[in-house]
Design a protein around this motif. Structure first.
Motif, mmCIF file in Angstrom:
data_model
loop_
_atom_site.group_PDB
_atom_site.id
_atom_site.type_symbol
_atom_site.label_atom_id
_atom_site.label_comp_id
_atom_site.label_asym_id
_atom_site.label_seq_id
_atom_site.Cartn_x
_atom_site.Cartn_y
_atom_site.Cartn_z
ATOM 1 N N GLN A 1 26.743 -7.703 0.309
ATOM 2 C CA GLN A 1 27.302 -7.652 -1.008
ATOM 3 C C GLN A 1 28.196 -9.235 -1.019
ATOM 4 O O GLN A 1 29.058 -9.765 0.317
ATOM 5 C CB GLN A 1 28.765 -6.603 -1.160
ATOM 6 N N VAL A 2 28.370 -10.150 -2.062
ATOM 7 C CA VAL A 2 28.893 -11.560 -2.267
ATOM 8 C C VAL A 2 30.377 -11.026 -2.404
ATOM 9 O O VAL A 2 31.058 -10.625 -2.900
ATOM 10 C CB VAL A 2 28.103 -12.101 -2.739
ATOM 11 N N GLY A 3 31.336 -11.725 -0.838
ATOM 12 C CA GLY A 3 32.777 -11.389 -1.604
ATOM 13 C C GLY A 3 33.316 -12.906 -2.414
ATOM 14 O O GLY A 3 32.736 -13.768 -2.907
ATOM 15 N N PHE A 4 34.307 -12.277 -2.395
ATOM 16 C CA PHE A 4 35.237 -13.030 -3.687
ATOM 17 C C PHE A 4 35.218 -14.934 -2.827
ATOM 18 O O PHE A 4 35.039 -15.624 -3.777
ATOM 19 C CB PHE A 4 36.312 -12.970 -3.857
ATOM 20 N N ASP A 5 35.560 -15.352 -1.952
ATOM 21 C CA ASP A 5 35.521 -16.398 -1.669
ATOM 22 C C ASP A 5 35.043 -17.247 -1.341
ATOM 23 O O ASP A 5 34.422 -18.298 -1.927
ATOM 24 C CB ASP A 5 36.640 -16.036 0.072
ATOM 25 N N ASP A 6 32.586 -16.544 -0.795
ATOM 26 C CA ASP A 6 31.724 -16.821 -0.843
ATOM 27 C C ASP A 6 31.531 -16.957 -2.612
ATOM 28 O O ASP A 6 31.061 -18.024 -3.065
ATOM 29 C CB ASP A 6 30.443 -16.497 -0.426
ATOM 30 N N LEU A 7 31.857 -15.871 -3.541
ATOM 31 C CA LEU A 7 31.425 -16.422 -4.627
ATOM 32 C C LEU A 7 31.955 -17.532 -5.707
ATOM 33 O O LEU A 7 31.645 -18.323 -6.376
ATOM 34 C CB LEU A 7 32.012 -14.961 -5.812
ATOM 35 N N VAL A 8 33.826 -17.725 -5.137
ATOM 36 C CA VAL A 8 33.960 -18.788 -6.043
ATOM 37 C C VAL A 8 34.055 -19.971 -5.072
ATOM 38 O O VAL A 8 34.013 -21.812 -5.792
ATOM 39 C CB VAL A 8 35.253 -18.887 -6.072
ATOM 40 N N SER A 9 32.907 -20.396 -3.755
ATOM 41 C CA SER A 9 32.985 -21.333 -3.058
ATOM 42 C C SER A 9 31.646 -21.866 -2.945
ATOM 43 O O SER A 9 30.790 -21.055 -1.955
ATOM 44 C CB SER A 9 33.935 -21.800 -1.847
ATOM 45 N N SER A 10 31.107 -23.193 -2.785
ATOM 46 C CA SER A 10 29.622 -24.182 -3.273
ATOM 47 C C SER A 10 29.464 -25.433 -1.981
ATOM 48 O O SER A 10 29.392 -25.972 -2.170
ATOM 49 C CB SER A 10 29.178 -24.214 -4.195
ATOM 50 N N GLN A 11 30.710 -25.163 -1.342
ATOM 51 C CA GLN A 11 30.740 -26.731 -0.478
ATOM 52 C C GLN A 11 29.298 -26.944 0.593
ATOM 53 O O GLN A 11 29.746 -27.743 0.400
ATOM 54 C CB GLN A 11 32.108 -26.623 0.179
ATOM 55 N N ASN A 12 29.612 -25.258 0.969
ATOM 56 C CA ASN A 12 28.890 -25.641 2.382
ATOM 57 C C ASN A 12 27.228 -25.151 2.026
ATOM 58 O O ASN A 12 26.889 -24.534 2.733
ATOM 59 C CB ASN A 12 28.828 -24.518 3.317
ATOM 60 N N ASN A 13 27.346 -25.478 0.679
ATOM 61 C CA ASN A 13 25.450 -25.190 0.323
ATOM 62 C C ASN A 13 24.783 -26.024 0.153
ATOM 63 O O ASN A 13 25.065 -26.699 -0.342
ATOM 64 C CB ASN A 13 25.713 -24.189 -1.366
ATOM 65 N N GLU A 14 23.133 -25.455 0.761
ATOM 66 C CA GLU A 14 22.149 -26.888 1.261
ATOM 67 C C GLU A 14 21.374 -26.975 0.145
ATOM 68 O O GLU A 14 21.451 -26.058 -1.039
ATOM 69 C CB GLU A 14 22.043 -26.347 2.336
ATOM 70 N N SER A 15 21.289 -28.011 -0.114
ATOM 71 C CA SER A 15 20.413 -28.150 -1.198
ATOM 72 C C SER A 15 18.806 -27.850 -1.282
ATOM 73 O O SER A 15 18.740 -27.770 0.064
ATOM 74 C CB SER A 15 20.807 -29.672 -2.200
ATOM 75 N N ILE B 1 16.283 -6.563 1.416
ATOM 76 C CA ILE B 1 16.911 -5.581 0.841
ATOM 77 C C ILE B 1 18.627 -5.376 0.496
ATOM 78 O O ILE B 1 19.388 -6.112 0.910
ATOM 79 C CB ILE B 1 17.150 -4.463 1.911
ATOM 80 N N GLY B 2 19.142 -5.231 -0.356
ATOM 81 C CA GLY B 2 20.219 -5.193 -0.346
ATOM 82 C C GLY B 2 21.295 -4.551 -1.995
ATOM 83 O O GLY B 2 19.664 -4.610 -2.366
ATOM 84 N N PRO B 3 22.001 -4.348 -2.237
ATOM 85 C CA PRO B 3 23.201 -3.546 -3.091
ATOM 86 C C PRO B 3 22.356 -4.380 -4.570
ATOM 87 O O PRO B 3 21.951 -5.935 -4.150
ATOM 88 C CB PRO B 3 24.466 -3.541 -2.796
ATOM 89 N N PRO B 4 22.894 -3.981 -6.148
ATOM 90 C CA PRO B 4 22.475 -5.416 -6.665
ATOM 91 C C PRO B 4 23.383 -5.936 -6.917
ATOM 92 O O PRO B 4 24.113 -5.501 -6.884
ATOM 93 C CB PRO B 4 22.511 -3.988 -7.703
ATOM 94 N N GLY B 5 22.757 -7.521 -7.721
ATOM 95 C CA GLY B 5 24.303 -8.659 -7.627
ATOM 96 C C GLY B 5 24.686 -9.215 -6.219
ATOM 97 O O GLY B 5 25.016 -9.614 -6.252
ATOM 98 N N ALA B 6 23.367 -8.126 -4.855
ATOM 99 C CA ALA B 6 23.736 -9.728 -3.779
ATOM 100 C C ALA B 6 23.036 -11.324 -4.006
ATOM 101 O O ALA B 6 23.095 -11.735 -3.076
ATOM 102 C CB ALA B 6 23.245 -8.554 -3.043
ATOM 103 N N GLY B 7 21.940 -10.809 -5.246
ATOM 104 C CA GLY B 7 21.387 -12.326 -5.279
ATOM 105 C C GLY B 7 19.794 -12.729 -4.077
ATOM 106 O O GLY B 7 19.093 -13.365 -4.542
ATOM 107 N N LYS B 8 19.319 -11.171 -4.614
ATOM 108 C CA LYS B 8 18.176 -10.884 -3.647
ATOM 109 C C LYS B 8 17.449 -11.493 -4.801
ATOM 110 O O LYS B 8 16.407 -12.653 -4.651
ATOM 111 C CB LYS B 8 18.128 -9.719 -3.555
ATOM 112 N N SER B 9 16.751 -11.966 -6.319
ATOM 113 C CA SER B 9 15.613 -11.611 -7.127
ATOM 114 C C SER B 9 16.508 -13.535 -7.313
ATOM 115 O O SER B 9 15.501 -14.623 -7.279
ATOM 116 C CB SER B 9 16.040 -11.762 -8.515
ATOM 117 N N MET B 10 17.594 -13.947 -7.158
ATOM 118 C CA MET B 10 18.347 -15.746 -7.537
ATOM 119 C C MET B 10 17.397 -16.745 -6.301
ATOM 120 O O MET B 10 17.352 -17.226 -6.161
ATOM 121 C CB MET B 10 19.696 -15.395 -7.155
ATOM 122 N N VAL B 11 17.634 -15.823 -5.195
ATOM 123 C CA VAL B 11 16.894 -16.625 -4.035
ATOM 124 C C VAL B 11 15.771 -16.648 -3.965
ATOM 125 O O VAL B 11 15.070 -18.056 -4.035
ATOM 126 C CB VAL B 11 17.250 -15.399 -2.459
#
Length: 509
Positions: free
Chosen positions: A392-406, A219-229
């Motif tokens: 809702q994804v913040g700007f800092d999270d949006l431009v940073s992918s250093q900690n993203n697990e594969s 559950i979350g606002p549009p554009g938060a990445g639900k479908s992407m996940v």
């Protein structure tokens, strides 16, 4: 003269044998067919007569009677033409009876004598092997599907002349080898979780969901990445065992989705029907029932995006199959069962505009919010194990992918959790924590005294149903498995409860 040929029809996704008896005797020239026949089967006599004529065989002016037994089972489908033809040729003495022993014949005929493909060939050939048949005469266009079953001689024929060539010893049956490949509702290119920035709690919820095969609602606002996940969940699913591959392939075969593939379905299905789908499209059905999306997603993921936009009556049909792992379609003449053991993943906005409970941005009235959320019934919510909030994804999270697990790293942890469950449930009829029956909860999800006291308070505070309580224990069991711990602790329970309390925030807030 009399002759008998064995053929088969589909009953759900399993083959069911039918005996085609043909008798040719003196009397008024007539071609009768009996045996509780559907319209397309009754029309078979005209296709058979014309196909034989166009191949140079004229039926004699005799009384021809064809019976399809057992007479109390309705005969449906398009695969009776070829066995009826072979039975008549046997009754006329053109085909020797000894050649029909332990031979299964199936296929549709064109008016020019061509043998046309049918649906469900994989299930039928599997059944033939189980029942000890030696040979199967099948349409050539079904050959790549039938060759997935080893240990049978296959006789692929493209027309009636090929059929007679075999009976005259001019075609040698083939014994094929099995093949595997990826093909099950996605194109084989699965997006990676490394592309998802932010949303650590949502990623964690997905990992727990897949590790124990727990149903998930985001559950979350549009554009938060639900479908992407959701689209990345197939990348962390464990591989299917051979028996699972065969089971899923039978479902796709029954829907005519396996022709010319020549491969078993190796990857777990990912099905994402649009919210305009009908009840029959989701659950299965039709005059002659076919599997629906919930069965096409068997052993994989059924993703329902924009959940409240689905018709409420359509969603309600999911309640029983989500619990039982099987869906029964009943008709006047018969009932068929389709498997439906799916991982249900849902995504939704909390209101029409999508920003509730942020009342600074939400434009919906309280009545509109209640009406929107009421499209999801409480009994359906009770069947969802994990409810996760997509912030809702913040700007800092949006431009940073250093900690993203594969996806590969997440999948390794999922596989370890699945191995623990495989060892724990060895000898049981279930495989995953989400399937633990209530009778075995104490054995596999037993709590210590402090954990029981904690859950007693939670039970009263959240006004849980018995089903919700047991789902919390199952999710806690999976969280403990991910931590490599045998005993469920309060820490595991707190996290599991957090995934059940979120629905209260929206539906009762």
């Amino acid at each position: 003269m009399y002759s008998i040929v064995t053929t088969a029809i589909l009953n759900g996704i399993e083959g069911f044998f039918v005996q085609v008896e043909a008798d040719v005797s003196d009397g008024l020239p007539v071609f009768d067919m009996v045996g509780f026949l559907a319209a397309e089967v009754r029309e078979s006599k005209e296709r058979v007569r014309t196909a034989l004529k166009n191949c140079g065989f004229h039926l004699p002016a005799k009384r021809i009677t064809v019976n399809l037994s057992p007479a109390n089972v309705r005969k449906v489908g398009n695969g009776f033409d070829l066995p009826i033809t072979v039975a008549i040729l046997g009754a006329l003495g053109i085909v020797e009876d000894r050649l029909l022993d332990r031979l299964l014949v199936i296929g549709e005929l064109g008016l020019n004598g061509d043998v046309l493909p049918i649906d469900g060939m994989l299930s039928i050939v599997c059944k033939a092997k189980e029942e000890g048949f030696n040979r199967c005469m099948i349409p050539v266009d079904n050959y790549s599907e039938a060759m997935l079953v080893q240990g049978l001689e296959l006789i692929p024929v493209s027309n009636l002349k090929n059929c007679l060539e075999y009976f005259h010893g001019n075609i040698i049956p083939t014994t094929p080898e099995i093949k595997n490949n990826n093909m099950a509702g996605h194109d084989g290119v699965i997006p990676d979780f490394a592309d998802v920035n932010g949303q650590p709690m949502l990623r964690r919820a997905c990992e727990i969901s897949v590790s124990g095969m727990h149903h998930l609602l985001m559950i979350g606002p549009p554009g938060a990445g639900k479908s992407m996940v959701a689209k990345r969940i197939p990348g962390i699913l464990p591989p299917m065992e051979f028996d699972e591959q065969m089971e899923v392939s039978k479902i796709y075969s029954a829907c005519g989705m396996m022709r010319k593939k020549g491969t078993l379905i190796e990857e777990r299905p990912f099905r994402a029907p649009h919210h305009t789908i009908s009840m029959q499209g989701l659950a299965g059905g039709g005059v002659y029932p076919k599997p629906g999306e919930i069965s096409l997603a068997h052993r994989g993921v059924l993703f329902l995006d924009e959940l409240p936009e689905f018709h409420k009556t359509t969603l309600e049909v999911l309640r029983q199959p989500l619990e039982d792992g099987i869906i029964t379609i009943s008709r006047v003449s018969s009932s068929v069962c389709f498997p439906s053991k799916v991982l249900l993943v849902c995504a939704m906005n909390p209101c029409k505009c999508g920003f509730f409970p942020d009342m600074n941005r939400c434009r919906c009235s309280k009545t509109a919010i209640r009406q929107y959320l009421s499209r999801i019934s409480q009994p359906l919510l009770d069947r969802i194990d994990i409810c996760a909030e997509a912030k809702q994804v913040g700007f800092d999270d949006l431009v940073s992918s250093q900690n993203n697990e594969s996806s590969d790293r997440i999948r390794k942890r999922v596989l370890r959790a699945h191995e623990l469950q495989k060892e724990r449930f060895a000898g049981e009829v279930w495989y995953f924590n989400s399937q633990i029956p209530t009778s075995a909860m104490e054995k596999y999800c037993g709590l210590g005294s402090s954990e029981k006291q904690f859950m007693a308070k939670i039970f009263e505070k959240l006004d849980l149903s018995a089903r919700s309580y047991h789902k919390i224990l199952r999710v806690a069991r999976t969280i403990a498995d991910l931590d490599g711990e045998e005993q469920i602790t309060k820490r595991h329970l707190i996290e599991a409860v957090s995934y059940r309390s979120l629905d209260k925030k929206y539906w009762e807030g």
